[in-house]
Design a protein around this motif. Structure first.
Motif, PDB file in Angstrom:
ATOM      1  N   ASN A 228      17.893 -31.722  -7.903  1.00  0.00           N
ATOM      2  CA  ASN A 228      17.439 -32.022  -9.258  1.00  0.00           C
ATOM      3  C   ASN A 228      18.496 -32.905  -9.917  1.00  0.00           C
ATOM      4  O   ASN A 228      19.365 -32.433 -10.661  1.00  0.00           O
ATOM      5  CB  ASN A 228      17.233 -30.733 -10.061  1.00  0.00           C
ATOM      6  CG  ASN A 228      16.298 -30.956 -11.237  1.00  0.00           C
ATOM      7  OD1 ASN A 228      16.159 -32.073 -11.714  1.00  0.00           O
ATOM      8  ND2 ASN A 228      15.657 -29.898 -11.685  1.00  0.00           N
ATOM      9  N   TRP A 229      18.414 -34.181  -9.628  1.00  0.00           N
ATOM     10  CA  TRP A 229      19.464 -35.121  -9.987  1.00  0.00           C
ATOM     11  C   TRP A 229      19.693 -35.202 -11.491  1.00  0.00           C
ATOM     12  O   TRP A 229      20.827 -35.413 -11.943  1.00  0.00           O
ATOM     13  CB  TRP A 229      19.121 -36.518  -9.458  1.00  0.00           C
ATOM     14  CG  TRP A 229      18.805 -36.550  -8.011  1.00  0.00           C
ATOM     15  CD1 TRP A 229      17.572 -36.496  -7.427  1.00  0.00           C
ATOM     16  CD2 TRP A 229      19.747 -36.621  -6.932  1.00  0.00           C
ATOM     17  NE1 TRP A 229      17.685 -36.542  -6.049  1.00  0.00           N
ATOM     18  CE2 TRP A 229      19.005 -36.624  -5.723  1.00  0.00           C
ATOM     19  CE3 TRP A 229      21.136 -36.705  -6.872  1.00  0.00           C
ATOM     20  CZ2 TRP A 229      19.612 -36.690  -4.478  1.00  0.00           C
ATOM     21  CZ3 TRP A 229      21.751 -36.767  -5.633  1.00  0.00           C
ATOM     22  CH2 TRP A 229      20.981 -36.764  -4.453  1.00  0.00           C
ATOM     23  N   LEU A 230      18.658 -35.058 -12.272  1.00  0.00           N
ATOM     24  CA  LEU A 230      18.746 -35.297 -13.711  1.00  0.00           C
ATOM     25  C   LEU A 230      19.150 -34.065 -14.510  1.00  0.00           C
ATOM     26  O   LEU A 230      19.305 -34.150 -15.723  1.00  0.00           O
ATOM     27  CB  LEU A 230      17.407 -35.835 -14.229  1.00  0.00           C
ATOM     28  CG  LEU A 230      16.938 -37.134 -13.578  1.00  0.00           C
ATOM     29  CD1 LEU A 230      15.608 -37.570 -14.169  1.00  0.00           C
ATOM     30  CD2 LEU A 230      17.986 -38.226 -13.733  1.00  0.00           C
TER      31      LEU A 230
ATOM     32  N   ARG B  58      14.436 -43.625 -12.933  1.00  0.00           N
ATOM     33  CA  ARG B  58      13.866 -42.367 -13.425  1.00  0.00           C
ATOM     34  C   ARG B  58      12.782 -41.873 -12.479  1.00  0.00           C
ATOM     35  O   ARG B  58      12.668 -40.661 -12.221  1.00  0.00           O
ATOM     36  CB  ARG B  58      13.295 -42.567 -14.830  1.00  0.00           C
ATOM     37  CG  ARG B  58      12.739 -41.285 -15.437  1.00  0.00           C
ATOM     38  CD  ARG B  58      12.425 -41.463 -16.902  1.00  0.00           C
ATOM     39  NE  ARG B  58      11.944 -40.225 -17.495  1.00  0.00           N
ATOM     40  CZ  ARG B  58      11.773 -40.034 -18.797  1.00  0.00           C
ATOM     41  NH1 ARG B  58      12.061 -41.015 -19.647  1.00  0.00           N
ATOM     42  NH2 ARG B  58      11.345 -38.886 -19.259  1.00  0.00           N
ATOM     43  N   ASN B  59      11.993 -42.773 -11.944  1.00  0.00           N
ATOM     44  CA  ASN B  59      10.966 -42.387 -10.971  1.00  0.00           C
ATOM     45  C   ASN B  59      11.578 -42.038  -9.620  1.00  0.00           C
ATOM     46  O   ASN B  59      11.143 -41.092  -8.958  1.00  0.00           O
ATOM     47  CB  ASN B  59       9.944 -43.509 -10.809  1.00  0.00           C
ATOM     48  CG  ASN B  59       9.058 -43.663 -12.030  1.00  0.00           C
ATOM     49  OD1 ASN B  59       8.721 -42.681 -12.680  1.00  0.00           O
ATOM     50  ND2 ASN B  59       8.687 -44.889 -12.348  1.00  0.00           N
TER      51      ASN B  59
ATOM     52  N   THR C 239      25.008 -38.879 -11.974  1.00  0.00           N
ATOM     53  CA  THR C 239      23.829 -39.667 -11.609  1.00  0.00           C
ATOM     54  C   THR C 239      23.762 -40.937 -12.434  1.00  0.00           C
ATOM     55  O   THR C 239      23.492 -42.029 -11.917  1.00  0.00           O
ATOM     56  CB  THR C 239      22.552 -38.839 -11.815  1.00  0.00           C
ATOM     57  OG1 THR C 239      22.610 -37.674 -11.003  1.00  0.00           O
ATOM     58  CG2 THR C 239      21.325 -39.650 -11.465  1.00  0.00           C
ATOM     59  N   LEU C 240      24.041 -40.821 -13.723  1.00  0.00           N
ATOM     60  CA  LEU C 240      24.022 -41.983 -14.605  1.00  0.00           C
ATOM     61  C   LEU C 240      25.107 -42.985 -14.216  1.00  0.00           C
ATOM     62  O   LEU C 240      24.886 -44.205 -14.226  1.00  0.00           O
ATOM     63  CB  LEU C 240      24.218 -41.519 -16.052  1.00  0.00           C
ATOM     64  CG  LEU C 240      23.563 -42.365 -17.155  1.00  0.00           C
ATOM     65  CD1 LEU C 240      22.061 -42.417 -16.968  1.00  0.00           C
ATOM     66  CD2 LEU C 240      23.914 -41.789 -18.521  1.00  0.00           C
ATOM     67  N   ILE C 241      26.284 -42.482 -13.865  1.00  0.00           N
ATOM     68  CA  ILE C 241      27.369 -43.357 -13.408  1.00  0.00           C
ATOM     69  C   ILE C 241      26.945 -44.088 -12.128  1.00  0.00           C
ATOM     70  O   ILE C 241      27.196 -45.287 -11.969  1.00  0.00           O
ATOM     71  CB  ILE C 241      28.650 -42.540 -13.167  1.00  0.00           C
ATOM     72  CG1 ILE C 241      29.220 -42.049 -14.503  1.00  0.00           C
ATOM     73  CG2 ILE C 241      29.704 -43.374 -12.426  1.00  0.00           C
ATOM     74  CD1 ILE C 241      30.377 -41.087 -14.365  1.00  0.00           C
ATOM     75  N   GLY C 242      26.299 -43.363 -11.215  1.00  0.00           N
ATOM     76  CA  GLY C 242      25.854 -43.985  -9.970  1.00  0.00           C
ATOM     77  C   GLY C 242      24.847 -45.099 -10.207  1.00  0.00           C
ATOM     78  O   GLY C 242      24.920 -46.161  -9.577  1.00  0.00           O
TER      79      GLY C 242
ATOM     80  N   LEU D 238      16.636 -44.152 -21.306  1.00  0.00           N
ATOM     81  CA  LEU D 238      15.458 -44.262 -20.450  1.00  0.00           C
ATOM     82  C   LEU D 238      15.419 -43.211 -19.348  1.00  0.00           C
ATOM     83  O   LEU D 238      14.345 -42.758 -18.965  1.00  0.00           O
ATOM     84  CB  LEU D 238      15.405 -45.660 -19.816  1.00  0.00           C
ATOM     85  CG  LEU D 238      15.143 -46.818 -20.776  1.00  0.00           C
ATOM     86  CD1 LEU D 238      15.453 -48.139 -20.095  1.00  0.00           C
ATOM     87  CD2 LEU D 238      13.703 -46.789 -21.268  1.00  0.00           C
ATOM     88  N   ILE D 239      16.589 -42.821 -18.822  1.00  0.00           N
ATOM     89  CA  ILE D 239      16.614 -41.944 -17.652  1.00  0.00           C
ATOM     90  C   ILE D 239      16.727 -40.472 -18.036  1.00  0.00           C
ATOM     91  O   ILE D 239      15.969 -39.632 -17.555  1.00  0.00           O
ATOM     92  CB  ILE D 239      17.770 -42.342 -16.705  1.00  0.00           C
ATOM     93  CG1 ILE D 239      17.559 -43.773 -16.189  1.00  0.00           C
ATOM     94  CG2 ILE D 239      17.859 -41.377 -15.531  1.00  0.00           C
ATOM     95  CD1 ILE D 239      18.683 -44.281 -15.314  1.00  0.00           C
TER      96      ILE D 239
END
Length: 289
Positions: free
Chosen positions: A146-148, A123-124, A155-158, A230-231
């Motif tokens: 802006n990945w999120l 996340r950071n 992004t989550l899969i990665g 969390l992310i």
């Protein structure tokens, strides 16, 4: 063997498996029964009987369907990616390379790291304002991402692949090292090149390993909670609102434990069904070989 001796062996075997039976009864079957019982209730205290009402509501709820489709997409991406990357790394590190033991250990470290640490760390790293990944892109003259928000599910899969691929690699390494060398030598004598040996020897003999890895990846993907919580917190606009995260919110934000239990039980049925299909497909593959 006499009947008395058979009964003695049976009692001894039962004595040894009793701890496992008690464990499964207390921590597996009893919780499932409790979830099924709670799924027939409603109210903050789950004290109003509604029968199958929660199941009907869940099946008709578009939010539930959306979260399930998101979960399926996440699971497919993680499963395919983990199998492909894990096998590729296993093939590479199965060669006689310098430092291969060190590389194997380093690739396994992410899997051994707590999901909380992984989630907060990424996340950071992915933060659009002060994340180190965007700083690295800036130093290379590339625009920040802006990945999120732009591609949150990918992004989550990665992140999940970063965490899981090392474990998959180790499983494939064990499978590769379990293949008798005489099969490769026979194929080499017949004039088979590297690709033909991989396609006609390695892949078929790795079928049981591939089935196991696929089943574990699918179960893990369908049950994923920590990383989206969390992310991305399920956002943006529900793009990463995976099924377990939706169940969590129904239970602890809306205080509707009956509805959450119904969704959990439906997800359990999906996991069991998918696992059975994978096992049967893997068994047919082994018989074909």
């Amino acid at each position: 063997m006499t009947g008395g001796l058979q009964r003695r062996y049976a009692r001894t075997a039962l004595l040894f498996i009793t701890p496992a039976l008690v464990f499964f009864a207390l921590f597996f079957y009893l919780p499932i029964g409790n979830v099924l019982a709670t799924s027939t209730m409603t109210g903050v205290r789950a004290d109003q009987f509604v029968g199958l009402g929660n199941f009907s509501r869940a099946l008709a709820d578009p939010t539930v369907r959306h979260s399930f489709l998101v979960t399926v997409g996440f699971t497919l991406g993680v499963t395919v990616g983990a199998v492909v990357l894990g096998l590729a790394l296993a093939l590479l590190l199965n060669q006689n390379l310098r430092g291969r033991v060190l590389f194997r250990a380093l690739l396994l470290v992410p899997h051994l790291t707590s999901v909380v640490v992984v989630g907060l760390m990424w996340r950071n790293i992915l933060n659009p304002n002060f994340g180190i990944l965007n700083r690295l892109l800036g130093s290379l003259g590339l625009p920040a991402q802006n990945w999120l928000t732009e591609s949150p599910l990918l992004t989550l899969i990665g992140v999940q692949l970063w965490s899981q691929t090392g474990y998959v690699m180790v499983i494939f390494l064990a499978g590769l090292q379990g293949i008798p060398q005489m099969f490769h030598e026979a194929a080499l004598i017949d004039g088979a090149g590297a690709w033909r040996r991989f396609r006609h020897v390695t892949l078929p003999l790795l079928a049981p390993t591939t089935v196991f890895v696929s089943i574990m990846a699918v179960i893990g993907g369908l049950q994923m909670f920590g990383l989206p919580y969390l992310i991305t917190e399920g956002g943006p606009a529900g793009a990463t609102n995976l099924s377990i995260l939706h169940v969590y919110r129904a239970a602890f934000d809306e205080r509707n434990f009956g509805y959450a239990s119904a969704m959990s039980f439906l997800l359990l049925l999906v996991i069991v069904a998918v696992t059975v299909v994978q096992l049967r497909a893997g068994k047919k593959k082994e018989v074909t070989l």
